[in-house]
Design an enzyme around this catalytic site. Structure first.
Site, PDB file in Angstrom:
ATOM      1  N   HIS B  82      44.127  40.797  31.371  1.00 43.79           N
ATOM      2  CA  HIS B  82      44.351  41.589  32.585  1.00 43.79           C
ATOM      3  C   HIS B  82      43.474  42.842  32.555  1.00 43.79           C
ATOM      4  O   HIS B  82      42.785  43.165  33.531  1.00 43.79           O
ATOM      5  CB  HIS B  82      45.832  41.962  32.695  1.00 43.79           C
ATOM      6  N   ASP B 111      15.496  48.865  50.290  1.00 36.49           N
ATOM      7  CA  ASP B 111      16.287  48.009  49.387  1.00 36.49           C
ATOM      8  C   ASP B 111      16.454  48.759  48.083  1.00 36.49           C
ATOM      9  O   ASP B 111      16.024  49.907  47.962  1.00 36.49           O
ATOM     10  CB  ASP B 111      15.564  46.661  49.149  1.00 36.49           C
ATOM     11  N   SER B 174      24.870  43.400  32.332  1.00 42.42           N
ATOM     12  CA  SER B 174      24.901  43.467  33.793  1.00 42.42           C
ATOM     13  C   SER B 174      25.064  44.911  34.258  1.00 42.42           C
ATOM     14  O   SER B 174      24.356  45.371  35.169  1.00 42.42           O
ATOM     15  CB  SER B 174      26.057  42.600  34.317  1.00 42.42           C
ATOM     16  N   SER B 175      25.966  45.644  33.610  1.00 39.61           N
ATOM     17  CA  SER B 175      26.209  47.036  34.012  1.00 39.61           C
ATOM     18  C   SER B 175      24.979  47.901  33.778  1.00 39.61           C
ATOM     19  O   SER B 175      24.629  48.739  34.610  1.00 39.61           O
ATOM     20  CB  SER B 175      27.379  47.622  33.223  1.00 39.61           C
ATOM     21  N   HIS B 258      36.054  56.593  26.859  1.00 37.80           N
ATOM     22  CA  HIS B 258      36.439  57.693  27.736  1.00 37.80           C
ATOM     23  C   HIS B 258      35.458  57.900  28.892  1.00 37.80           C
ATOM     24  O   HIS B 258      35.891  57.992  30.045  1.00 37.80           O
ATOM     25  CB  HIS B 258      36.735  58.994  27.006  1.00 37.80           C
ATOM     26  N   TYR B 262      35.576  57.617  33.526  1.00 37.18           N
ATOM     27  CA  TYR B 262      34.886  58.357  34.591  1.00 37.18           C
ATOM     28  C   TYR B 262      33.918  57.475  35.350  1.00 37.18           C
ATOM     29  O   TYR B 262      33.637  57.722  36.518  1.00 37.18           O
ATOM     30  CB  TYR B 262      34.233  59.616  34.016  1.00 37.18           C
ATOM     31  N   SER B 273      34.920  61.608  49.127  1.00 44.30           N
ATOM     32  CA  SER B 273      34.157  62.747  49.651  1.00 44.30           C
ATOM     33  C   SER B 273      33.366  62.393  50.906  1.00 44.30           C
ATOM     34  O   SER B 273      32.939  63.285  51.645  1.00 44.30           O
ATOM     35  CB  SER B 273      33.196  63.283  48.582  1.00 44.30           C
ATOM     36  N   HIS B 307      40.907  62.043  21.871  1.00 43.90           N
ATOM     37  CA  HIS B 307      42.284  62.234  22.344  1.00 43.90           C
ATOM     38  C   HIS B 307      42.990  60.886  22.517  1.00 43.90           C
ATOM     39  O   HIS B 307      44.200  60.837  22.685  1.00 43.90           O
ATOM     40  CB  HIS B 307      42.336  63.079  23.624  1.00 43.90           C
ATOM     41  N   HIS B 308      42.228  59.791  22.504  1.00 44.18           N
ATOM     42  CA  HIS B 308      42.835  58.462  22.563  1.00 44.18           C
ATOM     43  C   HIS B 308      43.395  58.041  21.204  1.00 44.18           C
ATOM     44  O   HIS B 308      44.043  57.007  21.109  1.00 44.18           O
ATOM     45  CB  HIS B 308      41.809  57.419  23.014  1.00 44.18           C
ATOM     46  N   LYS B 336      37.337  69.769  42.565  1.00 50.15           N
ATOM     47  CA  LYS B 336      37.195  68.659  43.517  1.00 50.15           C
ATOM     48  C   LYS B 336      38.429  68.560  44.418  1.00 50.15           C
ATOM     49  O   LYS B 336      38.306  68.447  45.642  1.00 50.15           O
ATOM     50  CB  LYS B 336      36.980  67.339  42.777  1.00 50.15           C
TER      51      LYS B 336
END
Lengths: 36, 536
Positions: B82, B111, B174-175, B258, B262, B273, B307-308, B336
């Site tokens: 998941h 493009d 891919s990313s 982490h 973001y 925005s 912190h994780h 923000k």
């Protein structure tokens, strides 16, 4: 900026970021090699 | 300085347009940013439902105490799959799809800069997830060690292990390819008058996200490569018996993990925005400060990873550093939130579906932000660690956060994509059911966590029953609510014809092209001028 210059800039920017990505990949594996 | 408009209609440039090829070839070999964007969005929706159906298995099992439907091993596979599917298959590709569709339109480019690589970036994804999903049928079952893949637990995975590693490599590839494309496009393909600080916030947040992706996806790839060599090639990167350090994996993973958070939220900030100024009919308050805040968040995301893993036992100075660095993130995030509220202040607001999703985003993401701040407090985190409080926290950030922003963006730009207005009543029904059920699902998890219910378990003590039952009812309601969105998409072309501008308060280059956007746009760069004049 003419088309040729744009293509050169695109190629240059691409190569820089491919190099950065490879550096992070190899760099972190090397860190693992040094630490283990 | 939020956006630009053109003086000439972009359709004028399309006189030498050639249409798409016919048949499946249009999609297999496409180099068109709009087609590839569409494929990304459809793929992410498919993954959203596959990952969501796994969430249904999890919540059905947890509806009441005891073991009901699945074996504990399969339950663990469900939580692992998941997470992997939702993070890498649903949320990230959805934002890449929005980027593909909208960035060239927003900056006046014909493009993406590297269209063939764009095709590869997309088509790697179905292969990666095909491999990942195939592990459900393998001896030993699908990966069940959690999406964090901590060794030595993950090394107990059966035949699925190398397939997990290969699919994560493909997702990363891919990313990275997609991120390079975004950066190269934004840097080199902007309309001549569009300086960096004139770029729309969605483009800005994506530029920052792409930098994050290039920095951290190779780190994840490196980590899983080391797992692979530990398992098959006799190395001991993370094996204590061979002199390795399993905690080092956690450091490397969260150095990726982490910023990854973001990566999934900055584009959401960008979408919101764009939408809030449109429906408040005001320009975005503090555009430049939003850019600096997003950059600041991106920088801070690299120095908070531990912190994780507060409970692994790190020196006090380390605990203090990571605690205070994490708390610092609240400052640019607060900028923000303030700016979105200031944009709405005294605006002529209307509440169409994209605005409703955006407002819910601001409110509910803030809840996730605050619980994150609670988790940042190291002494408290020792209590919260690995409880349902953490599950509540990150689901508030990712579901009414990222997913709601994706929904908002989809409703906002759908008329530009299809040329027709969607059914507003059905859209609002989708919004209200989603909002009610998402809170019903995840809010009780805060109480479960505070009461001490651990995460990633298929059974629990009876004192946790009530809140678990409520969460399960909410989850099934939320899942069914998403079918309303499918209905909206299926009927998207039946509504009234959309105008080029679509929304009264919209501004920016993307609203100057016809609706639906022609297959080719901005084949010659638009003459741009600063657009917020209309608000002054």
């Amino acid at each position: 900026m003419d088309e040729l210059e744009r293509k050169q800039r695109i190629r240059r920017t691409t190569l820089i970021f491919v190099a950065v990505a490879l550096a992070f990949y190899i760099g972190f594996i090397m860190m693992g090699v040094v630490r283990s | 300085m939020t956006a630009t408009t053109v003086d000439t209609n972009a359709a004028d440039h399309d006189d030498h347009d050639h249409g798409p090829t016919k048949g499946i070839g249009r999609w297999l070999f496409s180099t068109n940013h709009k087609d590839i964007g569409t494929m990304y969005l459809i793929f992410s929706l498919l993954m959203f439902f596959i990952g969501g159906s796994m969430a249904m298995v999890i919540r059905s099992e947890l509806a009441v105490p005891g073991l009901q439907f699945v074996h504990p091993e399969f339950f663990n596979s469900m939580t692992t799959m998941h997470a992997l599917i939702m993070v890498f298959g649903a949320v990230m590709p959805a934002f890449v799809g929005l980027a593909n569709w909208m960035i060239p339109l927003m900056i006046g480019a014909p493009d993406m800069a590297l269209p063939r690589m764009n095709n590869w970036s997309f088509w790697i994804l179905p292969i990666a997830f095909g491999i990942l999903l195939s592990t459900l049928l393998m001896p030993g079952g699908a990966p069940a060690g959690g999406w964090t893949m901590y060794p030595p637990l993950v090394l107990q995975t059966g035949d699925a292990f190398p397939f997990l590693i290969f699919s994560v490599h493909l997702m990363g590839l891919s990313s990275i390819m997609g991120a390079i494309n975004v950066i190269v496009t934004i840097i080199n393909m902007r309309a001549p008058d569009m300086t960096l600080l004139k770029m729309p916030m969605f483009v800005w947040t994506w530029l920052i996200t792409a930098y994050l992706l290039i920095a951290v996806m190779p780190v994840l790839a490196g980590a899983v490569t080391m797992l692979l060599t530990d398992q098959f090639f006799g190395t001991s990167f993370f094996l204590a018996a061979g002199g390795g350090d399993p905690v080092m994996f956690q450091h490397i993973f969260w150095f990726f993990g982490h910023p990854e958070v973001y990566i999934m939220i900055l584009p959401a900030f960008g979408v919101v925005s764009e939408i809030i100024p449109t429906f408040a009919r005001k320009k975005l308050f503090g555009h430049d400060s939003m850019v600096y805040a997003a950059s600041c968040i991106a920088f801070l995301s690299f120095i908070v990873w531990a912190h994780h893993m507060f409970t692994v036992g790190m020196p006090l100075t380390g605990q203090l550093f990571f605690m205070f660095a994490t708390m610092l993130i609240a400052v640019p995030t607060g900028v923000k939130i303030f700016n979105w509220i200031a944009t709405m202040w005294r605006g002529s607001m209307t509440f169409e579906t994209p605005m409703l999703f955006s407002l819910a985003f601001v409110f509910l993401f803030t809840i996730g932000g605050f619980s994150g701040l609670m988790l940042a407090i190291q002494p408290a985190d020792v209590q919260y660690h690995d409880t349902y409080f953490v599950v509540a926290h990150f689901h508030y950030v990712l579901v009414p956060g990222s997913v709601f922003a994706i929904m908002a963006g989809a409703y906002y730009w759908l008329p530009k994509w299809t040329g027709h207005m969607y059914n507003e009543k059905i859209g609002k029904l989708h919004f209200w059911t989603s909002t009610i059920f998402v809170n019903l699902t995840f809010f009780p998890m805060h109480f479960l966590g505070l009461a001490g219910m651990p995460r990633r378990i298929p059974d629990y003590s009876t004192q946790f029953t009530d809140f678990n039952t409520i969460a399960s009812v909410g989850a099934i309601g939320f899942g069914l609510s998403q079918l309303i969105f499918v209905w909206v998409l299926l009927t998207a072309k039946k509504g009234e014809t959309a105008t080029d501008r679509v929304w009264e308060g919209s501004h920016g280059l993307e609203w100057t092209v016809p609706s639906p956007a022609p297959w080719h746009t901005f084949t010659t760069p638009p003459k741009a001028r600063i657009a917020n004049e209309s608000f002054e």
